[in-house]
Enzyme design. Structure first.
Site, short mmCIF file in Angstrom:
data_model
loop_
_atom_site.label_atom_id
_atom_site.label_comp_id
_atom_site.label_asym_id
_atom_site.label_seq_id
_atom_site.Cartn_x
_atom_site.Cartn_y
_atom_site.Cartn_z
N HIS A 174 23.22 26.41 31.66
CA HIS A 174 24.46 25.99 32.32
C HIS A 174 24.73 26.83 33.57
O HIS A 174 24.93 26.30 34.66
CB HIS A 174 25.63 26.08 31.34
N ASP A 195 19.39 15.65 65.31
CA ASP A 195 18.80 16.01 64.02
C ASP A 195 18.92 17.52 63.87
O ASP A 195 19.52 18.18 64.72
CB ASP A 195 17.33 15.56 63.93
N TRP A 205 22.33 33.77 32.75
CA TRP A 205 21.91 33.55 34.15
C TRP A 205 21.71 34.87 34.88
O TRP A 205 21.11 34.89 35.94
CB TRP A 205 22.90 32.64 34.89
N SER A 234 13.87 27.60 49.26
CA SER A 234 14.52 26.40 49.79
C SER A 234 15.78 26.78 50.56
O SER A 234 16.00 26.31 51.68
CB SER A 234 14.84 25.45 48.63
N SER A 235 16.59 27.65 49.96
CA SER A 235 17.84 28.05 50.61
C SER A 235 17.59 28.82 51.90
O SER A 235 18.28 28.62 52.90
CB SER A 235 18.68 28.93 49.67
N HIS A 253 26.88 39.08 44.50
CA HIS A 253 28.21 38.90 45.03
C HIS A 253 28.25 38.11 46.33
O HIS A 253 29.06 37.19 46.46
CB HIS A 253 29.02 40.19 45.13
N GLU A 255 26.37 35.83 46.91
CA GLU A 255 26.15 34.49 46.37
C GLU A 255 27.48 33.78 46.07
O GLU A 255 27.62 32.59 46.30
CB GLU A 255 25.31 34.58 45.09
N TYR A 263 30.22 34.09 47.69
CA TYR A 263 30.78 33.59 48.95
C TYR A 263 29.90 32.50 49.55
O TYR A 263 30.40 31.64 50.27
CB TYR A 263 31.03 34.76 49.91
N SER A 301 39.61 23.48 55.51
CA SER A 301 40.12 23.67 56.86
C SER A 301 39.90 22.43 57.72
O SER A 301 40.58 22.24 58.73
CB SER A 301 39.46 24.88 57.53
N HIS A 311 31.22 45.92 41.69
CA HIS A 311 32.36 45.60 40.82
C HIS A 311 31.94 44.70 39.65
O HIS A 311 32.74 44.46 38.76
CB HIS A 311 33.56 45.06 41.61
N HIS A 312 30.70 44.23 39.67
CA HIS A 312 30.17 43.54 38.49
C HIS A 312 29.61 44.55 37.48
O HIS A 312 29.16 44.16 36.41
CB HIS A 312 29.06 42.57 38.89
N THR A 333 40.75 36.60 52.38
CA THR A 333 40.85 35.42 51.52
C THR A 333 42.31 34.97 51.44
O THR A 333 42.61 33.78 51.53
CB THR A 333 40.29 35.73 50.12
N LYS A 348 43.42 33.18 54.58
CA LYS A 348 43.03 31.76 54.60
C LYS A 348 44.05 30.91 53.86
O LYS A 348 44.47 29.86 54.34
CB LYS A 348 41.66 31.59 53.95
N ARG A 401 32.41 37.16 25.98
CA ARG A 401 31.74 35.93 26.42
C ARG A 401 30.36 35.85 25.76
O ARG A 401 29.88 36.79 25.16
CB ARG A 401 31.62 35.92 27.94
#
Lengths: 295, 568
Positions: free
Chosen positions: B81, B110, B144, B174-175, B258, B260, B262, B273, B307-308, B333, B336, B455
């Protein structure tokens, strides 16, 4: 119902929940009450909660109001603005101010969470002097009088083992137990946590925050329980199939009872070791069954 | 400047060969629009798979000590998941939208490297297939985040873990290729007059998304390569018994992990926006502040990874530093969010489904941001880390956050991609089901975590109110799933029977509406000169000035656009 009011409803519900009764706070605050560090975390959490509640109500309120007031039905013509420099600088500084308040509060409260206090006068007699400041142990905090009961927590798939002070000088024969840790009340207990296999995490919510138990590293925490009782927790870091059943508990008993228990435990383990040695020599002589009593 | 002398701006796109059709045209295409559609279809298939896994988990947790799913399967489910939603849905779905709309929004024909663009897509599909093929053998089960030693050969001997590693490699490549392509396209192929200050905000966020990918993805690629060599070639990078370090993995994983976050949310910010000004009928509030805050977030995103790891054995000075940087990232943040409310303020808000998803996103994301501040206070995090509070937080920012903006983008851009409008009635039904379903599922999970439930557990004891809370969460998950199903039905139905949209159904601001729906292969015959951040408004004003009539739509000459739409 109108979209805007549907939107505002959950905001209002949560806001009402926040301000309604002190009982509501228990519902949305961490477990605490077993040890001073858990209580300090709870206090700090509540401080963040109050600030968060204000921010939440103001911002969701502004959003809900804008959605209601400026819908196409109520406001036919949009005002063509591109921004407002003063306002934008203002709310940026406002956000920075909140951040500074949070940082100061955290650092003020940090001492009472990280640094263990001295044991009470009625602490267990088996509390020993602990040596500090071994290299690579800078994160290990000691009480001011350097006296505490130091217990080693060993994580392995899927059971916690606790090794208590005692036993021979070479470290062998120390009393130990599995799953349930027994500790004396009024006594500062230092925990040193290590892992035998994968990453685990030690967590008894009422006794303070969790520490990750990483193979190759030692991690430290402490607690000091005043009320006798049973405090439950479980491994908090995924460690394999049995993760959900890797439970832990701490049973706090009066110091005298703890001394009794630890003496009995030492006795049992020493008897079992003698029995095991006997069995082993029988086995070596080719006559034993190889049965070893499991303490 | 002097060469552009069109008498009246008009949409014209017909000076090209007939578009090729049939399935071979899809597998051989280098057209950014076809690649974009393949990205979107593929990622939504993975979204449905990942969602099904989530529903199975919620079924298991619907009752205490449930025995529906065994522990091994449960561990496989949450691993699949999380991995699916992050690597096969949220990150690539933005690549899909950016593929389709980035060239249109900046007035390009293109992407900069069309064939590399096709390669990006096929690598993504290959990664997804390799990963999902593992369900026929043994799927990965280490989560994950795949912390060693649990993900090492000793504790995860099955090939499922290797499938996970290849997924990271293939989707990562790919990314990166996609990101290089987006960056090159934005830097070099903008229409004349489109300076950085006139770049649509969605394009700004795709630019920042690309930069984050280019810096973050190589780190995870390296980390999983070391894991692969640890597993199969006898190295000991993560093995503490041989001088390796588990913390090496944690640091590298979260140094990627992290940014990731964002990568997943920034294009969503851009989407909001874009959509809010269109339906509030006024310009975005504080364009510069919104663009600047995206860039600030990107910079700070590389300073907060630890912070993780607040409960891991790391020194106090690191904890304090990362707490401060995590607080700081809340500022741009928050800015925004204030600017979005400012955009709605004194507008004339038309409640389209796309706008509802944006407003729902702001309402939900604010809660995710606030719970994030709790988690940034490291002593508080010692209680909350690895509990259901974190599960709630991640879903408030990713599901109620990023995914709601993905749905806003679907409703907003579907007419451009297919030439047909989606049903607004079904759209609104879908939104309200998803909104309330989401809150039911995840609001209560904060409380579950505060009550001490960690968890990634397949069962929990029947103590306190855990059973009730988990049941509420499970029921909410099915309401949420129903809402998603309504949108899927809506899309499937609207492709065939939706009302014809025309080139610009929303009276929008940006250049993708200055062409037919769907656009011809060459996108635009004439690429107009850009004079502001809202070129479509300029065109309408220009026509009004020259013809003296008030108009709703930029005109389309006969025979250029509608033919393509009606043939779909």
């Amino acid at each position: 119902m109108r979209p805007a009011s549907l939107l505002a409803a959950p905001g209002l519900a949560v806001a009402m929940l926040l301000v309604s009764a002190p009982g509501a706070f228990a519902f949305i605050t961490p477990e605490a009450g077993g040890s001073p560090n858990a209580n300090s975390i709870d206090t700090l959490y509540k401080l963040v909660l109050y600030i968060a509640a204000v921010v939440f109500v103001v911002v969701e309120g502004a959003l809900g109001y804008a959605c209601w007031k400026f819908s196409a039905k109520r406001n036919k013509v949009a005002t063509q603005t591109h921004g407002h420099t003063g306002l934008e600088i203002g709310w940026t500084l406002g956000a920075v101010a909140i951040v500074i308040i949070l940082a100061v509060a955290t650092l003020l409260k940090l001492g009472s969470i990280r640094n263990p206090p001295n044991s009470g006068a009625e602490a267990a007699a088996s509390t020993t002097s602990v040596s500090g400041a071994l290299y690579a142990e800078t994160e290990r905090k000691l009480p001011p009088n350097k006296k505490a009961l130091e217990i080693e927590v060993i994580g392995r798939q899927y059971i916690w083992q606790y090794v208590y002070p005692g036993g021979a000088k070479n470290g062998l024969g120390a009393p130990y137990s599995y799953e349930q840790m027994v500790v004396p009340t009024h006594t500062t207990v230092l925990l040193k946590a290590v892992s035998m296999d994968v990453v685990h995490s030690w967590w008894i919510p009422e006794l303070g925050g969790k520490i990750q138990v990483v193979p190759g590293y030692a991690n430290y925490t402490w607690f000091k329980i005043e009320k006798p009782g049973l405090y439950r927790g479980q491994c908090a870091n995924i460690c394999g199939q049995g993760h959900a059943r890797m439970i832990a508990s701490v049973r706090a008993v009066p110091p005298a009872q703890y001394e009794e228990w630890i003496a009995k435990r030492t006795q049992e383990i020493s008897e079992a070791n003698v029995e095991a040695a006997t069995q082993r020599s029988k086995l070596e002589a080719g006559s034993g069954t190889g049965r070893v009593l499991n303490p | 400047m002097a060469t552009y002398v069109a008498p009246v701006p008009q949409i014209a796109a017909h000076k090209v060969d007939r578009e090729s059709r049939g399935w071979t045209s899809w597998i051989t295409t280098t057209d950014h629009k076809k690649i974009g559609i393949m990205y979107l279809v593929t990622t939504f298939v993975f979204f449905i798979l990942g969602g099904t896994e989530a529903l199975l988990m919620r079924l298991q947790l619907g009752a205490p000590e449930n025995t529906l799913i065994n522990p091994q399967t449960y561990n496989e489910l949450f691993t699949m998941h999380g991995t699916t939603m992050i690597f096969l849905f949220v990150v690539p779905v933005w690549a899909g939208f950016a593929n389709y709309f980035l060239p249109l929004m900046i007035g390009a024909r293109d992407m900069a490297f069309p064939r590399m663009n096709a390669l990006s897509y096929w690598l993504l599909l290959a990664g997804g297939i390799v990963f999902y093929a593992s369900i026929f053998w043994t799927p990965p089960s280490a989560g994950w985040v795949s912390y060693p030693p649990l993900s090492s050969i000793a504790f995860s001997p099955s090939g499922g873990q290797d499938a996970w590693i290849y997924l990271i490699h293939l989707t990562g490549l790919s990314s990166i290729l996609g990101a290089v392509n987006f960056y090159a396209t934005i830097a070099n192929m903008r229409a004349r007059g489109m300076s950085w200050g006139r770049l649509p905000l969605f394009v700004w966020t795709v630019l920042v998304y690309s930069i984050l990918i280019i810096f973050a993805m190589p780190v995870i690629a390296g980390a999983v390569t070391l894991l692969l060599t640890d597993r199969h070639f006898g190295t000991h990078f993560y093995d503490p018994t041989q001088g390796g370090s588990q913390m090496l993995w944690q640091n590298m994983f979260w140094f990627f992990g992290h940014p990731e976050v964002y990568i997943m949310i920034l294009p969503g910010f851009g989407m909001v926006s874009e959509i809010l000004p269109v339906f509030a009928k006024k310009p975005v509030f504080g364009y510069k502040a919104i663009a600047t805050s995206s860039v600030t977030i990107a910079f700070l995103a590389f300073l907060v990874w630890a912070h993780h790891m607040f409960t891991a054995p790391i020194p106090l000075v690191v904890l304090a530093f990362v707490m401060m940087s995590s607080y700081l990232i809340a500022v741009p943040t928050g800015v925004k969010i204030f600017n979005w409310i400012g955009t709605l303020w004194s507008g004339s808000i038309e409640y389209s489904t796309a706008l509802l998803f944006c407003v729902g996103f702001i309402a939900i994301f604010l809660i995710g941001g606030i719970s994030g501040v709790f988690l940034a206070v490291f002593p508080v995090d010692w209680q909350l880390n690895e509990s259901y509070f974190v599960v709630a937080h991640i879903h408030f920012v990713l599901m109620g956050g990023a995914v709601f903006t993905v749905f806003a983008a679907v409703y907003y851009w579907f007419p451009k991609m297919t030439g047909r409008l989606m049903s607004e009635t079904l759209g609104k039904l879908s939104f309200w089901l998803m909104f309330w379903g989401f809150l039911f599922t995840f609001l209560i999970q904060h409380v579950i975590g505060l009550d001490g439930m960690p968890r990634r557990v397949y069962e929990y004891p029947n103590v306190g109110n855990l059973a009730l809370y988990n049941l509420i969460s499970t029921i909410g998950a099915f309401i949420l799933a129903l809402g998603i199903l309504v949108t899927i039905i809506n899309a499937a139905r609207s492709v065939k029977v939706g009302a014809i949209a025309g080139p610009d159904p929303w009276k929008a601001n940006t250049l993708e509406w200055f062409t037919t729906s769907p656009p011809a292969v060459n996108n635009f015959d004439e690429i107009p000169v850009i004079r502001s951040v809202e070129p479509m408004k300029d065109f309408r004003r220009e026509i009004e000035r020259r013809t003296g009539q008030r108009i709703e739509q930029v005109p389309v000459p006969a025979g250029s656009g509608e033919a393509a739409a009606s043939s779909l």
